[in-house]
Motif scaffolding. Structure first.
Motif, PDB file in Angstrom:
ATOM      1  N   ILE A  22      23.217  35.108 -45.009  1.00  0.00           N
ATOM      2  CA  ILE A  22      21.789  35.598 -45.574  1.00  0.00           C
ATOM      3  C   ILE A  22      20.823  34.532 -44.821  1.00  0.00           C
ATOM      4  O   ILE A  22      21.015  33.302 -45.010  1.00  0.00           O
ATOM      5  CB  ILE A  22      21.707  35.582 -46.979  1.00  0.00           C
ATOM      6  CG1 ILE A  22      22.776  36.338 -47.489  1.00  0.00           C
ATOM      7  CG2 ILE A  22      20.452  35.991 -47.565  1.00  0.00           C
ATOM      8  CD1 ILE A  22      23.160  36.544 -49.145  1.00  0.00           C
ATOM      9  N   VAL A  23      19.798  35.025 -44.398  1.00  0.00           N
ATOM     10  CA  VAL A  23      18.464  34.509 -43.784  1.00  0.00           C
ATOM     11  C   VAL A  23      17.489  34.739 -44.672  1.00  0.00           C
ATOM     12  O   VAL A  23      17.007  35.773 -44.898  1.00  0.00           O
ATOM     13  CB  VAL A  23      18.388  34.588 -42.253  1.00  0.00           C
ATOM     14  CG1 VAL A  23      16.914  33.842 -41.888  1.00  0.00           C
ATOM     15  CG2 VAL A  23      19.397  33.892 -41.608  1.00  0.00           C
ATOM     16  N   VAL A  24      16.371  33.554 -45.107  1.00  0.00           N
ATOM     17  CA  VAL A  24      15.408  33.950 -45.887  1.00  0.00           C
ATOM     18  C   VAL A  24      14.071  33.593 -44.849  1.00  0.00           C
ATOM     19  O   VAL A  24      14.285  32.241 -44.269  1.00  0.00           O
ATOM     20  CB  VAL A  24      15.009  33.231 -47.072  1.00  0.00           C
ATOM     21  CG1 VAL A  24      13.773  33.319 -47.723  1.00  0.00           C
ATOM     22  CG2 VAL A  24      16.108  33.618 -48.188  1.00  0.00           C
ATOM     23  N   GLU A  25      13.354  34.306 -44.399  1.00  0.00           N
ATOM     24  CA  GLU A  25      12.274  33.899 -43.319  1.00  0.00           C
ATOM     25  C   GLU A  25      10.829  34.205 -43.907  1.00  0.00           C
ATOM     26  O   GLU A  25      10.670  35.132 -44.859  1.00  0.00           O
ATOM     27  CB  GLU A  25      12.515  34.936 -42.177  1.00  0.00           C
ATOM     28  CG  GLU A  25      13.255  34.109 -41.121  1.00  0.00           C
ATOM     29  CD  GLU A  25      12.585  32.993 -40.484  1.00  0.00           C
ATOM     30  OE1 GLU A  25      11.299  32.737 -40.988  1.00  0.00           O
ATOM     31  OE2 GLU A  25      12.910  32.133 -39.866  1.00  0.00           O
ATOM     32  N   GLY A  26       9.867  33.781 -43.105  1.00  0.00           N
ATOM     33  CA  GLY A  26       8.310  34.014 -43.425  1.00  0.00           C
ATOM     34  C   GLY A  26       7.725  32.910 -43.052  1.00  0.00           C
ATOM     35  O   GLY A  26       8.163  31.697 -42.503  1.00  0.00           O
ATOM     36  N   PRO A  27       6.439  33.123 -43.145  1.00  0.00           N
ATOM     37  CA  PRO A  27       5.300  31.945 -42.499  1.00  0.00           C
ATOM     38  C   PRO A  27       5.488  30.749 -43.506  1.00  0.00           C
ATOM     39  O   PRO A  27       6.178  30.721 -44.621  1.00  0.00           O
ATOM     40  CB  PRO A  27       4.171  32.475 -42.433  1.00  0.00           C
ATOM     41  CG  PRO A  27       4.082  33.765 -43.573  1.00  0.00           C
ATOM     42  CD  PRO A  27       5.565  34.246 -43.584  1.00  0.00           C
ATOM     43  N   ILE A  28       4.858  29.670 -43.045  1.00  0.00           N
ATOM     44  CA  ILE A  28       4.769  28.215 -43.590  1.00  0.00           C
ATOM     45  C   ILE A  28       4.284  28.534 -45.095  1.00  0.00           C
ATOM     46  O   ILE A  28       3.115  28.968 -45.397  1.00  0.00           O
ATOM     47  CB  ILE A  28       3.887  27.263 -42.848  1.00  0.00           C
ATOM     48  CG1 ILE A  28       4.588  27.247 -41.540  1.00  0.00           C
ATOM     49  CG2 ILE A  28       3.722  25.818 -43.519  1.00  0.00           C
ATOM     50  CD1 ILE A  28       3.604  26.349 -40.467  1.00  0.00           C
ATOM     51  N   GLY A  29       4.955  27.961 -46.138  1.00  0.00           N
ATOM     52  CA  GLY A  29       4.309  27.905 -47.324  1.00  0.00           C
ATOM     53  C   GLY A  29       4.673  29.113 -48.227  1.00  0.00           C
ATOM     54  O   GLY A  29       4.213  29.161 -49.398  1.00  0.00           O
ATOM     55  N   VAL A  30       5.450  30.067 -47.882  1.00  0.00           N
ATOM     56  CA  VAL A  30       5.802  31.249 -48.283  1.00  0.00           C
ATOM     57  C   VAL A  30       6.771  31.246 -49.560  1.00  0.00           C
ATOM     58  O   VAL A  30       7.179  32.021 -50.543  1.00  0.00           O
ATOM     59  CB  VAL A  30       6.059  32.338 -47.498  1.00  0.00           C
ATOM     60  CG1 VAL A  30       7.550  32.232 -46.965  1.00  0.00           C
ATOM     61  CG2 VAL A  30       5.624  33.874 -47.871  1.00  0.00           C
ATOM     62  N   GLY A  31       7.562  30.056 -49.350  1.00  0.00           N
ATOM     63  CA  GLY A  31       8.646  29.857 -50.408  1.00  0.00           C
ATOM     64  C   GLY A  31      10.094  30.122 -49.895  1.00  0.00           C
ATOM     65  O   GLY A  31      10.847  30.506 -50.719  1.00  0.00           O
ATOM     66  N   LYS A  32      10.509  30.062 -48.520  1.00  0.00           N
ATOM     67  CA  LYS A  32      11.605  30.122 -48.062  1.00  0.00           C
ATOM     68  C   LYS A  32      12.712  29.359 -48.636  1.00  0.00           C
ATOM     69  O   LYS A  32      13.600  29.850 -49.230  1.00  0.00           O
ATOM     70  CB  LYS A  32      11.540  29.729 -46.569  1.00  0.00           C
ATOM     71  CG  LYS A  32      10.676  30.793 -45.790  1.00  0.00           C
ATOM     72  CD  LYS A  32      10.768  30.769 -44.347  1.00  0.00           C
ATOM     73  CE  LYS A  32      10.383  29.348 -43.825  1.00  0.00           C
ATOM     74  NZ  LYS A  32       9.007  29.282 -43.807  1.00  0.00           N
ATOM     75  N   THR A  33      12.458  28.099 -48.611  1.00  0.00           N
ATOM     76  CA  THR A  33      13.515  26.930 -48.943  1.00  0.00           C
ATOM     77  C   THR A  33      13.835  27.206 -50.547  1.00  0.00           C
ATOM     78  O   THR A  33      14.930  27.155 -50.836  1.00  0.00           O
ATOM     79  CB  THR A  33      13.079  25.626 -48.522  1.00  0.00           C
ATOM     80  OG1 THR A  33      12.597  25.607 -47.385  1.00  0.00           O
ATOM     81  CG2 THR A  33      13.823  24.618 -48.835  1.00  0.00           C
TER      82      THR A  33
END
Length: 233
Positions: free
Chosen positions: A27-38
Protein backbone atom coordinates in the motif's frame (compact mmCIF):
# COMPACT_ATOMS: atom_id res chain seq x y z
CA UNK A 1 -13.42 -6.56 -29.99
CA UNK A 2 -16.48 -5.23 -28.17
CA UNK A 3 -17.18 -8.63 -26.59
CA UNK A 4 -13.57 -8.92 -25.50
CA UNK A 5 -13.67 -5.46 -23.90
CA UNK A 6 -16.93 -6.28 -22.11
CA UNK A 7 -15.49 -9.53 -20.75
CA UNK A 8 -12.36 -7.73 -19.53
CA UNK A 9 -14.46 -5.12 -17.73
CA UNK A 10 -16.61 -7.83 -16.15
CA UNK A 11 -13.58 -9.74 -14.89
CA UNK A 12 -12.18 -6.55 -13.34
CA UNK A 13 -15.48 -5.89 -11.60
CA UNK A 14 -15.72 -9.44 -10.25
CA UNK A 15 -12.14 -9.28 -8.96
CA UNK A 16 -13.15 -6.46 -6.61
CA UNK A 17 -15.72 -8.46 -4.68
CA UNK A 18 -14.78 -9.15 -1.05
CA UNK A 19 -11.69 -6.91 -1.22
CA UNK A 20 -10.65 -5.17 2.00
CA UNK A 21 -7.59 -3.48 3.45
CA UNK A 22 -6.01 -6.77 4.45
CA UNK A 23 -6.14 -7.92 0.82
CA UNK A 24 -3.59 -5.32 -0.27
CA UNK A 25 -0.03 -6.39 0.49
CA UNK A 26 1.74 -3.29 -0.82
CA UNK A 27 0.00 0.00 0.00
CA UNK A 28 1.28 3.46 -0.89
CA UNK A 29 0.04 6.75 0.56
CA UNK A 30 0.84 9.70 -1.71
CA UNK A 31 0.21 13.43 -1.88
CA UNK A 32 1.95 16.80 -1.66
CA UNK A 33 4.17 18.03 1.17
CA UNK A 34 2.29 18.49 4.44
CA UNK A 35 -0.82 16.51 3.46
CA UNK A 36 -0.34 13.82 6.13
CA UNK A 37 1.20 10.90 4.25
CA UNK A 38 3.54 9.64 6.95
CA UNK A 39 0.93 9.93 9.69
CA UNK A 40 -1.51 7.81 7.71
CA UNK A 41 1.17 5.28 6.77
CA UNK A 42 2.00 4.74 10.43
CA UNK A 43 -1.68 4.38 11.36
CA UNK A 44 -2.32 1.83 8.63
CA UNK A 45 0.85 -0.07 9.46
CA UNK A 46 -0.10 -0.26 13.13
CA UNK A 47 -3.58 -1.45 12.18
CA UNK A 48 -2.24 -4.20 9.91
CA UNK A 49 0.93 -5.07 11.78
CA UNK A 50 2.77 -4.06 8.60
CA UNK A 51 6.27 -2.94 7.83
CA UNK A 52 6.81 0.72 6.95
CA UNK A 53 8.88 2.27 4.16
CA UNK A 54 9.35 6.03 4.54
CA UNK A 55 10.96 8.76 2.51
CA UNK A 56 14.21 10.12 3.91
CA UNK A 57 14.30 13.77 2.78
CA UNK A 58 16.65 14.72 5.60
CA UNK A 59 19.33 12.56 3.95
CA UNK A 60 19.29 14.67 0.78
CA UNK A 61 22.19 17.16 1.12
CA UNK A 62 20.76 19.39 -1.62
CA UNK A 63 17.19 19.77 -0.38
CA UNK A 64 17.59 22.75 1.94
CA UNK A 65 19.62 24.52 -0.74
CA UNK A 66 16.87 23.76 -3.27
CA UNK A 67 14.20 25.41 -1.12
CA UNK A 68 16.33 28.57 -1.09
CA UNK A 69 17.64 28.51 -4.67
CA UNK A 70 15.52 26.13 -6.75
CA UNK A 71 17.03 26.98 -10.12
CA UNK A 72 20.56 26.15 -9.05
CA UNK A 73 19.92 22.98 -7.07
CA UNK A 74 16.87 21.41 -8.74
CA UNK A 75 18.72 18.80 -10.81
CA UNK A 76 21.05 17.63 -8.05
CA UNK A 77 18.13 17.45 -5.60
CA UNK A 78 15.99 15.49 -8.03
CA UNK A 79 18.69 13.05 -9.07
CA UNK A 80 19.58 12.33 -5.43
CA UNK A 81 15.93 11.55 -4.65
CA UNK A 82 15.59 9.36 -7.73
CA UNK A 83 18.56 7.17 -6.79
CA UNK A 84 17.67 7.18 -3.10
CA UNK A 85 14.11 6.02 -3.73
CA UNK A 86 14.97 3.32 -6.24
CA UNK A 87 17.60 1.98 -3.83
CA UNK A 88 15.03 1.88 -1.02
CA UNK A 89 12.50 0.08 -3.21
CA UNK A 90 15.09 -2.32 -4.61
CA UNK A 91 16.38 -3.23 -1.15
CA UNK A 92 12.84 -3.73 0.16
CA UNK A 93 11.95 -5.99 -2.76
CA UNK A 94 15.02 -8.14 -2.14
CA UNK A 95 14.25 -8.45 1.57
CA UNK A 96 10.61 -9.29 0.87
CA UNK A 97 11.64 -12.13 -1.41
CA UNK A 98 13.55 -13.91 1.33
CA UNK A 99 12.66 -12.64 4.80
CA UNK A 100 9.57 -10.45 5.06
CA UNK A 101 6.28 -11.70 3.68
CA UNK A 102 3.22 -9.72 4.73
CA UNK A 103 2.13 -6.13 4.36
CA UNK A 104 4.24 -3.13 3.40
CA UNK A 105 3.00 0.47 3.68
CA UNK A 106 5.03 3.30 2.11
CA UNK A 107 4.72 7.07 1.97
CA UNK A 108 6.13 7.36 -1.55
CA UNK A 109 6.31 5.63 -4.88
CA UNK A 110 8.96 6.14 -7.53
CA UNK A 111 6.49 7.70 -9.97
CA UNK A 112 6.14 10.75 -7.71
CA UNK A 113 9.62 11.84 -8.79
CA UNK A 114 8.34 12.78 -12.23
CA UNK A 115 5.82 15.18 -10.66
CA UNK A 116 8.54 17.18 -8.94
CA UNK A 117 10.90 16.96 -11.91
CA UNK A 118 8.33 18.43 -14.30
CA UNK A 119 7.90 21.41 -11.97
CA UNK A 120 11.51 22.18 -11.17
CA UNK A 121 13.78 21.14 -14.06
CA UNK A 122 14.62 23.15 -17.17
CA UNK A 123 14.13 21.52 -20.58
CA UNK A 124 17.55 19.93 -21.06
CA UNK A 125 17.76 18.90 -17.41
CA UNK A 126 14.31 17.34 -17.65
CA UNK A 127 15.34 15.31 -20.70
CA UNK A 128 18.38 13.99 -18.84
CA UNK A 129 16.28 13.17 -15.80
CA UNK A 130 13.60 11.41 -17.87
CA UNK A 131 16.19 9.18 -19.53
CA UNK A 132 17.47 8.04 -16.16
CA UNK A 133 13.98 7.69 -14.72
CA UNK A 134 12.80 5.49 -17.60
CA UNK A 135 15.87 3.31 -17.15
CA UNK A 136 15.18 2.78 -13.43
CA UNK A 137 11.37 2.71 -13.42
CA UNK A 138 10.94 -1.00 -14.28
CA UNK A 139 12.80 -1.93 -11.08
CA UNK A 140 10.03 -0.47 -8.88
CA UNK A 141 7.14 -2.75 -7.95
CA UNK A 142 3.58 -1.61 -8.64
CA UNK A 143 1.51 -1.02 -5.47
CA UNK A 144 -1.62 -3.06 -4.78
CA UNK A 145 -3.40 0.09 -3.57
CA UNK A 146 -2.58 3.81 -3.75
CA UNK A 147 -4.22 6.30 -1.39
CA UNK A 148 -3.84 9.83 -2.75
CA UNK A 149 -4.37 12.54 -0.11
CA UNK A 150 -5.47 16.00 -1.23
CA UNK A 151 -5.64 19.34 0.59
CA UNK A 152 -5.67 23.00 -0.39
CA UNK A 153 -2.31 24.83 -0.59
CA UNK A 154 -3.41 27.14 2.24
CA UNK A 155 -3.99 24.11 4.45
CA UNK A 156 -0.66 22.58 3.50
CA UNK A 157 1.34 25.73 4.24
CA UNK A 158 -0.32 25.99 7.65
CA UNK A 159 0.50 22.38 8.50
CA UNK A 160 4.09 22.82 7.32
CA UNK A 161 4.53 25.89 9.50
CA UNK A 162 3.07 24.07 12.52
CA UNK A 163 5.45 21.13 12.29
CA UNK A 164 8.35 23.58 12.29
CA UNK A 165 10.98 21.79 10.21
CA UNK A 166 13.58 24.48 9.60
CA UNK A 167 14.52 23.65 6.03
CA UNK A 168 10.82 23.71 5.03
CA UNK A 169 10.43 27.32 6.17
CA UNK A 170 11.34 28.57 2.69
CA UNK A 171 8.58 26.61 0.94
CA UNK A 172 6.16 29.07 -0.66
CA UNK A 173 2.42 28.75 -1.08
CA UNK A 174 2.90 29.31 -4.82
CA UNK A 175 5.20 26.28 -5.01
CA UNK A 176 2.67 24.19 -3.08
CA UNK A 177 -0.12 25.32 -5.42
CA UNK A 178 1.89 24.22 -8.45
CA UNK A 179 2.76 20.96 -6.70
CA UNK A 180 -0.92 20.25 -5.97
CA UNK A 181 -1.74 20.89 -9.63
CA UNK A 182 1.05 18.51 -10.64
CA UNK A 183 -0.31 15.78 -8.39
CA UNK A 184 -3.83 16.32 -9.72
CA UNK A 185 -2.66 15.97 -13.33
CA UNK A 186 -0.61 12.89 -12.53
CA UNK A 187 -3.38 11.03 -10.72
CA UNK A 188 -6.01 12.08 -13.27
CA UNK A 189 -4.22 9.77 -15.70
CA UNK A 190 -2.95 7.18 -13.20
CA UNK A 191 -4.20 3.65 -13.81
CA UNK A 192 -1.34 1.38 -12.74
CA UNK A 193 -3.00 0.36 -9.47
CA UNK A 194 -6.32 0.76 -7.63
CA UNK A 195 -6.59 4.37 -6.45
CA UNK A 196 -8.55 5.96 -3.60
CA UNK A 197 -8.53 9.77 -3.77
CA UNK A 198 -9.08 11.23 -0.29
CA UNK A 199 -9.91 14.86 0.46
CA UNK A 200 -7.93 15.38 3.67
CA UNK A 201 -9.16 18.93 4.35
CA UNK A 202 -11.62 17.97 7.09
CA UNK A 203 -10.24 14.66 8.31
CA UNK A 204 -8.14 14.27 11.44
CA UNK A 205 -6.44 11.00 10.62
CA UNK A 206 -3.73 11.63 13.21
CA UNK A 207 -5.95 12.31 16.21
CA UNK A 208 -9.37 10.88 15.47
CA UNK A 209 -9.97 7.14 15.62
CA UNK A 210 -13.45 7.81 14.21
CA UNK A 211 -12.03 9.49 11.10
CA UNK A 212 -9.52 6.70 10.64
CA UNK A 213 -12.31 4.14 10.94
CA UNK A 214 -14.30 6.02 8.28
CA UNK A 215 -11.33 5.77 5.94
CA UNK A 216 -10.88 2.05 6.60
CA UNK A 217 -14.57 1.47 5.90
CA UNK A 218 -14.26 3.41 2.63
CA UNK A 219 -11.31 1.27 1.57
CA UNK A 220 -13.22 -1.90 2.41
CA UNK A 221 -16.13 -0.58 0.36
CA UNK A 222 -14.12 0.00 -2.82
CA UNK A 223 -15.60 -1.77 -5.84
CA UNK A 224 -13.68 -0.08 -8.66
CA UNK A 225 -10.14 0.87 -9.56
CA UNK A 226 -10.70 4.61 -8.93
CA UNK A 227 -12.86 5.93 -6.12
CA UNK A 228 -13.20 9.05 -3.97
CA UNK A 229 -13.65 9.80 -0.31
CA UNK A 230 -14.72 13.26 0.80
CA UNK A 231 -16.26 13.53 4.25
CA UNK A 232 -16.93 17.25 3.98
CA UNK A 233 -17.15 19.58 6.95
Amino acid sequence: MAASGTLSSLLKLLSWRNMNLDSYKYIVVEGPIGVGKTTLVNKIAAHLGARVLLEQPQANPFLEKFYRDAGRYALSTQMFFLFQRINQLRETAQNDMFDNPGHLVADFMLAKDSIFASLTLADEELKLYQQMYEHLRPQAATPDLVIYLQAEPETLIERIRKRGIEMESAISQDYLARLCEGYSRFFYHYDDAPLLIVNNEHLDLAGSDADFSLLLARIDGMRGRREFFNRGE
